[in-house]
Design a protein around this motif. Structure first.
Motif, PDB file in Angstrom:
ATOM      1  N   LEU A 195       0.687  -1.279  -0.028  1.00 44.84           N
ATOM      2  CA  LEU A 195       0.037  -0.426  -0.210  1.00 44.84           C
ATOM      3  C   LEU A 195       0.904   1.295   0.084  1.00 44.84           C
ATOM      4  O   LEU A 195       1.625   1.268   1.045  1.00 44.84           O
ATOM      5  CB  LEU A 195      -1.067  -0.284   1.262  1.00 44.84           C
ATOM      6  N   ASP A 196       0.289   2.267  -1.010  1.00 43.59           N
ATOM      7  CA  ASP A 196       0.844   3.039  -0.561  1.00 43.59           C
ATOM      8  C   ASP A 196       0.258   4.080   0.411  1.00 43.59           C
ATOM      9  O   ASP A 196      -0.290   3.898   1.079  1.00 43.59           O
ATOM     10  CB  ASP A 196       0.967   4.174  -2.473  1.00 43.59           C
ATOM     11  N   PHE A 197       0.982   5.258   1.429  1.00 39.05           N
ATOM     12  CA  PHE A 197       0.384   5.465   2.326  1.00 39.05           C
ATOM     13  C   PHE A 197      -0.293   7.343   1.498  1.00 39.05           C
ATOM     14  O   PHE A 197      -1.207   7.468   2.234  1.00 39.05           O
ATOM     15  CB  PHE A 197       1.442   5.547   2.957  1.00 39.05           C
ATOM     16  N   ASP A 198       0.185   8.230   1.597  1.00 40.23           N
ATOM     17  CA  ASP A 198      -0.127   9.630   1.332  1.00 40.23           C
ATOM     18  C   ASP A 198      -1.106   9.773   0.141  1.00 40.23           C
ATOM     19  O   ASP A 198      -0.985   9.196  -0.255  1.00 40.23           O
ATOM     20  CB  ASP A 198       1.340  10.353   0.777  1.00 40.23           C
ATOM     21  N   ASN A 199      -2.012   9.491   0.369  1.00 34.09           N
ATOM     22  CA  ASN A 199      -3.260  10.245  -0.228  1.00 34.09           C
ATOM     23  C   ASN A 199      -3.640   8.489  -0.866  1.00 34.09           C
ATOM     24  O   ASN A 199      -4.562   8.639  -2.145  1.00 34.09           O
ATOM     25  CB  ASN A 199      -2.876  10.728  -2.045  1.00 34.09           C
ATOM     26  N   THR A 200      -3.330   7.612  -0.241  1.00 35.32           N
ATOM     27  CA  THR A 200      -4.213   6.241  -0.561  1.00 35.32           C
ATOM     28  C   THR A 200      -4.690   6.111   0.809  1.00 35.32           C
ATOM     29  O   THR A 200      -5.807   6.022   1.119  1.00 35.32           O
ATOM     30  CB  THR A 200      -3.228   5.402  -0.830  1.00 35.32           C
ATOM     31  N   LEU A 201      -4.127   6.094   2.043  1.00 32.71           N
ATOM     32  CA  LEU A 201      -4.543   5.695   2.942  1.00 32.71           C
ATOM     33  C   LEU A 201      -5.235   6.796   3.754  1.00 32.71           C
ATOM     34  O   LEU A 201      -5.922   6.726   4.275  1.00 32.71           O
ATOM     35  CB  LEU A 201      -3.316   4.949   4.633  1.00 32.71           C
TER      36      LEU A 201
HETATM   37 MG   LIG Z   1       0.610   8.610  -2.985  1.00 29.98          MG
END
Ligand SMILES: [Mg+2]
Length: 199
Positions: free
Chosen positions: A6-12
């Motif tokens: 999983l990507d973090f910023d703007n994804t989770l």
């Molecule tokens: Mg992102």
């Protein structure tokens, strides 16, 4: 074992409100613009104040992040996928400190957000902290995704998905956008992710 990266910023995490509120706090924007990260960025770029946006980003990712919201429906979706037997990993492109402004430790700030949002709790996702990676460049992020054996990866940036090798299932999260490209599996809301079919 199947592993979802999983990507973090703007994804989770959804920064829209925090960007708006922090920009208001620093008196960078008028009250009546849309409460979204993109609206704030566009406003400042149109005023030739991109540097202010970069600085604002440091504040948001460093000191304001703790109050940022989860992407709606994300937590329930991850629980479901985990219950299907997937291991979860987070692989984020994130430098240790902001490019300009106060020297916040952005890795620590992101970990605090994950802690607050029960990613490591027994009653939450119970993830191992060793499965959270912050990489200083895009290239190192992609290497990490491949090295740790992700079978699936979710990111809001096609520019990352484009770099990942073919045999990893790539899933594009593009919040709020119904017209999505056809290159990848895609979804615009976590609640709409067809995880029952994909996983
Ligand atoms: Mg992102």
């Amino acid at each position: 074992m199947r592993k979802l990266g999983l990507d973090f910023d703007n994804t989770l995490i959804n920064y829209d409100l925090i960007f708006y509120e922090t920009a208001r706090e620093f008196k960078l924007i008028p009250k009546d613009i849309k409460k979204s990260k993109n609206a704030v960025r566009n406003y400042l770029i149109n005023k030739n104040e991109e540097k202010k946006f970069t600085e604002l980003q440091g504040e948001v990712y460093g000191s304001k992040i703790i109050n940022a919201e989860q992407s709606p429906g994300m937590f329930e979706a991850l629980k479901f996928i985990q219950d299907k037997g997937y291991e979860l990993a987070i692989v984020s492109h994130k430098t240790k400190n902001p490019i300009i402004g106060p020297k916040y430790n952005l890795h620590k700030s992101a970990l605090s957000w994950l802690e607050k949002n029960k990613f490591f709790d027994k009653e939450g996702l119970f993830m191992n902290k060793n499965n959270v990676f912050f990489e200083p460049t895009k290239e190192e992020k992609v290497k990490r995704i491949e090295y740790i054996g992700c079978t699936h990866f979710i990111d809001d940036l096609p520019s990352i998905l484009n770099l990942i090798k073919k045999d990893i299932v790539k899933i594009h999260y593009n919040p709020g956008k119904e017209n999505l490209s056809d290159n990848y599996l895609k979804f615009s809301k976590w609640g709409k992710l067809k995880y029952k079919e994909i996983f």
